[in-house]
Design a protein around this motif. Structure first.
Motif, mmCIF file in Angstrom:
data_model
loop_
_atom_site.group_PDB
_atom_site.id
_atom_site.type_symbol
_atom_site.label_atom_id
_atom_site.label_comp_id
_atom_site.label_asym_id
_atom_site.label_seq_id
_atom_site.Cartn_x
_atom_site.Cartn_y
_atom_site.Cartn_z
ATOM 1 N N TYR A 75 0.826 -1.202 0.000
ATOM 2 C CA TYR A 75 0.000 0.000 0.000
ATOM 3 C C TYR A 75 0.864 1.256 0.000
ATOM 4 N N TYR A 102 0.354 5.767 -0.307
ATOM 5 C CA TYR A 102 -0.645 6.824 -0.141
ATOM 6 C C TYR A 102 -0.011 8.182 -0.405
ATOM 7 N N TYR A 137 -0.878 12.115 0.792
ATOM 8 C CA TYR A 137 -1.654 13.018 1.625
ATOM 9 C C TYR A 137 -1.160 14.442 1.388
ATOM 10 N N LEU A 155 -4.204 16.026 7.992
ATOM 11 C CA LEU A 155 -3.783 15.265 6.817
ATOM 12 C C LEU A 155 -5.021 14.802 6.054
ATOM 13 N N LEU A 184 -6.313 12.604 2.600
ATOM 14 C CA LEU A 184 -5.899 11.622 1.613
ATOM 15 C C LEU A 184 -6.261 12.093 0.212
ATOM 16 N N TYR A 200 -4.613 6.725 -3.229
ATOM 17 C CA TYR A 200 -3.852 5.638 -2.669
ATOM 18 C C TYR A 200 -3.745 4.502 -3.678
ATOM 19 N N PHE A 205 2.765 14.546 1.603
ATOM 20 C CA PHE A 205 3.424 13.409 2.233
ATOM 21 C C PHE A 205 3.017 12.115 1.556
ATOM 22 N N SER A 237 2.475 1.186 3.721
ATOM 23 C CA SER A 237 2.076 0.282 4.793
ATOM 24 C C SER A 237 1.877 -1.119 4.236
ATOM 25 N N GLU A 238 1.876 -2.071 5.167
ATOM 26 C CA GLU A 238 1.463 -3.427 4.850
ATOM 27 C C GLU A 238 0.099 -3.669 5.468
ATOM 28 N N TYR A 297 1.463 3.311 9.227
ATOM 29 C CA TYR A 297 2.156 3.904 8.102
ATOM 30 C C TYR A 297 3.602 4.250 8.468
ATOM 31 N N PHE A 332 6.048 7.246 6.970
ATOM 32 C CA PHE A 332 5.922 8.452 6.145
ATOM 33 C C PHE A 332 7.257 8.870 5.558
ATOM 34 N N GLY A 333 7.172 9.485 4.382
ATOM 35 C CA GLY A 333 8.316 10.180 3.829
ATOM 36 C C GLY A 333 8.493 11.523 4.508
#
Lengths: 111, 116
Positions: free
Chosen positions: A31, A33, A35, A43, A45, A48, A90, A94-95, A100, A102-103
């Motif tokens: 996964y 995403y 944001y 935040l 979304l 995704y 951002f 995730s799995e 999550y 984040f970058g």
């Protein structure tokens, strides 16, 4: 943050120009995403992805498109940037069942 | 639908005092709950999570959170605040069963200010 990088870190662009932000992961997570973070909104979304070529819209998807041609890369494109898209963007990964990672974010200014 | 509320935009506390940052949630099924922290010009960092089990969960930097199912709350706590705890805190929730995209919904964030 380990395993996830965003580029560029900062960008200034003119209204009406196309802009692409890149998110790259080395974790092989399913996964990904995008944001945006704005004062007073937390935040939100944008889009995704739940696999290669599998994407869906989030809460604030108008004016944005995404692509995921391989597991490690998730691209966010603003087809024609507007001042309302000035924000901090951002990426997160995730799995299934997890939280999550984040970058570090991309600060985009549209002038 | 799932949602998160953080009722306080800002919490002020003196260094050494206990702190609480409030979070309430709404999900259809069983919740996964998370707290993240954001320092200036940085991404969000994971603090702790609740999935099942003990209602009091411990996380990074001495933080803990208490899950209260009857009040649908997941408040973040620390017994003794540090100036370095000053940051933006986000609560997030995921519904176990109905969330094919594994998506978290975030609250609006609470800014914690710890004064010396």
């Amino acid at each position: 943050d380990a395993g996830i990088t965003q580029s560029p870190r900062h960008k200034v662009t003119e209204t009406g120009t196309p802009v692409t932000l890149r998110c790259h992961q080395t974790e092989n997570h399913r996964y990904m995403y995008w944001y945006r973070q704005d004062p007073g909104h937390g935040l939100r979304l944008i889009h995704y992805s739940y696999g290669v070529k599998d994407t869906d819209k989030g809460e604030v998807s108008d004016g944005y498109s995404v692509s995921r041609s391989k597991t490690e890369d998730f691209l966010l494109t603003l087809e024609s940037a507007t001042s309302s898209q000035t924000s901090v963007y951002f990426c997160a990964i995730s799995e299934s069942g997890g939280g999550y990672t984040f970058g570090s974010g991309t600060r985009l200014t549209v002038v | 639908a799932q949602s998160v509320a953080q009722p306080e935009d800002q919490v002020n506390v003196a260094e050494g005092n206990p702190l609480t940052v409030k979070c309430t949630y709404s999900v259809s099924g069983n919740p996964y709950l998370f707290w993240y922290v954001q320092y200036p010009n940085r991404g969000l960092q994971f603090l702790l999570k609740y999935i099942t089990g003990d209602n009091l969960v411990k996380g990074s930097y001495g933080f803990e959170a208490e899950f209260n199912k009857s009040q649908t709350s997941f408040h973040l706590k620390k017994p003794s605040a540090l100036v370095s705890d000053s940051a933006l805190y986000f609560c997030a929730v995921r519904d176990w069963g109905l969330n094919a995209g594994n998506m978290l919904t975030f609250g609006g964030g609470t800014r914690l200010m710890v004064k010396p």
